[in-house]
Design a protein around this motif. Sequence first.
Motif, PDB file in Angstrom:
ATOM      1  N   VAL A 181      22.686  41.878  44.537  1.00 26.15           N
ATOM      2  CA  VAL A 181      23.774  41.099  45.139  1.00 26.15           C
ATOM      3  C   VAL A 181      24.796  42.027  45.781  1.00 26.15           C
ATOM      4  O   VAL A 181      25.259  41.787  46.906  1.00 26.15           O
ATOM      5  CB  VAL A 181      24.442  40.198  44.081  1.00 26.15           C
ATOM      6  CG1 VAL A 181      25.690  39.538  44.642  1.00 26.15           C
ATOM      7  CG2 VAL A 181      23.461  39.144  43.597  1.00 26.15           C
ATOM      8  N   PHE A 182      25.155  43.088  45.089  1.00 30.35           N
ATOM      9  CA  PHE A 182      26.135  44.036  45.622  1.00 30.35           C
ATOM     10  C   PHE A 182      25.620  44.665  46.906  1.00 30.35           C
ATOM     11  O   PHE A 182      26.348  44.746  47.911  1.00 30.35           O
ATOM     12  CB  PHE A 182      26.429  45.113  44.583  1.00 30.35           C
ATOM     13  CG  PHE A 182      27.350  46.204  45.073  1.00 30.35           C
ATOM     14  CD1 PHE A 182      28.700  45.956  45.262  1.00 30.35           C
ATOM     15  CD2 PHE A 182      26.862  47.475  45.338  1.00 30.35           C
ATOM     16  CE1 PHE A 182      29.548  46.947  45.713  1.00 30.35           C
ATOM     17  CE2 PHE A 182      27.693  48.477  45.784  1.00 30.35           C
ATOM     18  CZ  PHE A 182      29.050  48.222  45.976  1.00 30.35           C
ATOM     19  N   ALA A 183      24.356  45.100  46.898  1.00 32.14           N
ATOM     20  CA  ALA A 183      23.789  45.750  48.071  1.00 32.14           C
ATOM     21  C   ALA A 183      23.742  44.819  49.272  1.00 32.14           C
ATOM     22  O   ALA A 183      23.953  45.235  50.409  1.00 32.14           O
ATOM     23  CB  ALA A 183      22.392  46.272  47.753  1.00 32.14           C
ATOM     24  N   ALA A 184      23.467  43.538  49.013  1.00 32.34           N
ATOM     25  CA  ALA A 184      23.337  42.580  50.118  1.00 32.34           C
ATOM     26  C   ALA A 184      24.677  42.133  50.680  1.00 32.34           C
ATOM     27  O   ALA A 184      24.727  41.601  51.797  1.00 32.34           O
ATOM     28  CB  ALA A 184      22.552  41.360  49.647  1.00 32.34           C
ATOM     29  N   SER A 185      25.761  42.346  49.941  1.00 27.12           N
ATOM     30  CA  SER A 185      27.049  41.769  50.346  1.00 27.12           C
ATOM     31  C   SER A 185      28.149  42.779  50.618  1.00 27.12           C
ATOM     32  O   SER A 185      29.305  42.384  50.787  1.00 27.12           O
ATOM     33  CB  SER A 185      27.522  40.782  49.274  1.00 27.12           C
ATOM     34  OG  SER A 185      27.643  41.418  48.014  1.00 27.12           O
ATOM     35  N   PHE A 223      35.103  50.290  40.816  1.00 22.64           N
ATOM     36  CA  PHE A 223      36.425  49.705  40.982  1.00 22.64           C
ATOM     37  C   PHE A 223      36.359  48.179  40.956  1.00 22.64           C
ATOM     38  O   PHE A 223      37.218  47.517  40.361  1.00 22.64           O
ATOM     39  CB  PHE A 223      37.065  50.176  42.288  1.00 22.64           C
ATOM     40  CG  PHE A 223      37.698  51.525  42.204  1.00 22.64           C
ATOM     41  CD1 PHE A 223      38.637  51.813  41.239  1.00 22.64           C
ATOM     42  CD2 PHE A 223      37.354  52.527  43.112  1.00 22.64           C
ATOM     43  CE1 PHE A 223      39.227  53.067  41.150  1.00 22.64           C
ATOM     44  CE2 PHE A 223      37.940  53.783  43.038  1.00 22.64           C
ATOM     45  CZ  PHE A 223      38.877  54.048  42.051  1.00 22.64           C
ATOM     46  N   ILE A 224      35.351  47.602  41.605  1.00 23.03           N
ATOM     47  CA  ILE A 224      35.225  46.142  41.619  1.00 23.03           C
ATOM     48  C   ILE A 224      35.028  45.612  40.207  1.00 23.03           C
ATOM     49  O   ILE A 224      35.705  44.664  39.772  1.00 23.03           O
ATOM     50  CB  ILE A 224      34.055  45.714  42.525  1.00 23.03           C
ATOM     51  CG1 ILE A 224      34.370  46.033  43.988  1.00 23.03           C
ATOM     52  CG2 ILE A 224      33.777  44.216  42.367  1.00 23.03           C
ATOM     53  CD1 ILE A 224      33.214  45.763  44.936  1.00 23.03           C
ATOM     54  N   GLY A 226      35.708  47.165  37.382  1.00 16.71           N
ATOM     55  CA  GLY A 226      36.885  47.477  36.572  1.00 16.71           C
ATOM     56  C   GLY A 226      38.028  46.507  36.804  1.00 16.71           C
ATOM     57  O   GLY A 226      38.638  46.006  35.849  1.00 16.71           O
ATOM     58  N   LEU A 227      38.312  46.201  38.069  1.00 16.39           N
ATOM     59  CA  LEU A 227      39.403  45.281  38.372  1.00 16.39           C
ATOM     60  C   LEU A 227      39.061  43.856  37.925  1.00 16.39           C
ATOM     61  O   LEU A 227      39.951  43.098  37.514  1.00 16.39           O
ATOM     62  CB  LEU A 227      39.700  45.302  39.870  1.00 16.39           C
ATOM     63  CG  LEU A 227      40.378  46.580  40.378  1.00 16.39           C
ATOM     64  CD1 LEU A 227      40.440  46.594  41.902  1.00 16.39           C
ATOM     65  CD2 LEU A 227      41.776  46.717  39.792  1.00 16.39           C
ATOM     66  N   THR A 228      37.778  43.491  37.989  1.00 19.90           N
ATOM     67  CA  THR A 228      37.374  42.170  37.502  1.00 19.90           C
ATOM     68  C   THR A 228      37.553  42.072  35.995  1.00 19.90           C
ATOM     69  O   THR A 228      38.064  41.068  35.474  1.00 19.90           O
ATOM     70  CB  THR A 228      35.913  41.875  37.877  1.00 19.90           C
ATOM     71  OG1 THR A 228      35.760  41.972  39.303  1.00 19.90           O
ATOM     72  CG2 THR A 228      35.512  40.488  37.434  1.00 19.90           C
ATOM     73  N   ILE A 229      37.153  43.114  35.282  1.00 20.39           N
ATOM     74  CA  ILE A 229      37.309  43.122  33.824  1.00 20.39           C
ATOM     75  C   ILE A 229      38.778  43.065  33.438  1.00 20.39           C
ATOM     76  O   ILE A 229      39.165  42.340  32.512  1.00 20.39           O
ATOM     77  CB  ILE A 229      36.627  44.370  33.223  1.00 20.39           C
ATOM     78  CG1 ILE A 229      35.104  44.258  33.374  1.00 20.39           C
ATOM     79  CG2 ILE A 229      36.996  44.532  31.753  1.00 20.39           C
ATOM     80  CD1 ILE A 229      34.354  45.494  32.927  1.00 20.39           C
ATOM     81  N   VAL A 230      39.614  43.830  34.139  1.00 17.80           N
ATOM     82  CA  VAL A 230      41.059  43.783  33.878  1.00 17.80           C
ATOM     83  C   VAL A 230      41.573  42.362  34.042  1.00 17.80           C
ATOM     84  O   VAL A 230      42.376  41.861  33.242  1.00 17.80           O
ATOM     85  CB  VAL A 230      41.815  44.749  34.813  1.00 17.80           C
ATOM     86  CG1 VAL A 230      43.317  44.481  34.767  1.00 17.80           C
ATOM     87  CG2 VAL A 230      41.526  46.191  34.434  1.00 17.80           C
ATOM     88  N   HIS A 248      40.707  42.099  50.243  1.00 18.35           N
ATOM     89  CA  HIS A 248      41.266  42.804  51.401  1.00 18.35           C
ATOM     90  C   HIS A 248      40.611  44.180  51.561  1.00 18.35           C
ATOM     91  O   HIS A 248      40.314  44.612  52.687  1.00 18.35           O
ATOM     92  CB  HIS A 248      42.778  42.972  51.236  1.00 18.35           C
ATOM     93  CG  HIS A 248      43.552  41.696  51.354  1.00 18.35           C
ATOM     94  ND1 HIS A 248      43.392  40.835  52.412  1.00 18.35           N
ATOM     95  CD2 HIS A 248      44.506  41.148  50.558  1.00 18.35           C
ATOM     96  CE1 HIS A 248      44.210  39.801  52.260  1.00 18.35           C
ATOM     97  NE2 HIS A 248      44.889  39.961  51.151  1.00 18.35           N
ATOM     98  N   ALA A 249      40.408  44.869  50.439  1.00 18.11           N
ATOM     99  CA  ALA A 249      39.798  46.201  50.506  1.00 18.11           C
ATOM    100  C   ALA A 249      38.382  46.132  51.053  1.00 18.11           C
ATOM    101  O   ALA A 249      37.929  47.061  51.733  1.00 18.11           O
ATOM    102  CB  ALA A 249      39.801  46.846  49.116  1.00 18.11           C
ATOM    103  N   THR A 250      37.663  45.036  50.780  1.00 12.38           N
ATOM    104  CA  THR A 250      36.307  44.878  51.302  1.00 12.38           C
ATOM    105  C   THR A 250      36.316  44.850  52.826  1.00 12.38           C
ATOM    106  O   THR A 250      35.397  45.383  53.472  1.00 12.38           O
ATOM    107  CB  THR A 250      35.672  43.587  50.746  1.00 12.38           C
ATOM    108  OG1 THR A 250      35.617  43.672  49.321  1.00 12.38           O
ATOM    109  CG2 THR A 250      34.263  43.395  51.290  1.00 12.38           C
TER     110      THR A 250
END
Length: 264
Positions: A181-185, A223-224, A226-230, A248-250
């Motif tokens: 999923v990450f690779a495709a998006s 980072f994705i 980590g920020l989701t877990i936070v 926004h960073a994406t």
Amino acid sequence: MPQPNDAPLDDGQHLPFPTVRDVPAGAPLRWLARGLADLRSCPIPSLFYGFCFAGMGLLITFVFEHAYEYTSALTSGFLLLGPFVAMGLYEISRRRELGLRCSLAPTLTVWRRNVGNLGIFAVVLGVVFLVWARASLVIFALFYTNEMPNLSGFLDQVLSLRNFEFLGVYFGIGLVFATIVFAASVVSIPLMLDRNQDAISSMLASFGALLRNPAAMLVWAFFIVGLTIVGFLTFHLGLVVTMPIVGHATWHAYRDLVEPLPKT
């Protein structure tokens, strides 16, 4: 380059295949800094989408309390729906880049710009989601053949690593699906929105970005996650801020990773 309006650039049939660029491993730090700047510049529209993510997180928590064996499916759904919910955040960043007015309304219907290819992409991710949801239930059934443990017992096994075989298989297979999923998006939806690029080329470009920049993509994924877990550990309140920053960073990751179209 995008035009300063909501019209697509092209019909998508004559666009060149996206050219992926090399970026340093530390590039995600720059993307996050720019994402934070976008949030500060357009707080109300950005936080609207943050509250949408928080609502999705609350739904996962509700399911976890009553049927945690289905939580993996809901969590997968969170990760799969995330890029689509973040479309409005991409549009906020695009409009800010063009010097347009910060507004929520134009971002709510941005999907209309390339609805056909976005639909194809949604179907592809939907199939991945259904396969993972089924695989998740099968794994639970294989390792808990007699009786499902209660919630506290399951969490105790996870934290103490007592059922190591189950954890290894479950998270190992989950990692495979998450990587797909990450690779495709990585850049696919920004490409489809910005250039009216077709879904297949956009996904192939995303895979190319991962293969060409493994170090940067590993840092970005860290980072994705980590920020989701936070966000989840702060009773979902953190998602209100962390998810807009990631969204926004994406957009800025897309700008760095994909060569702009030549000016005509």
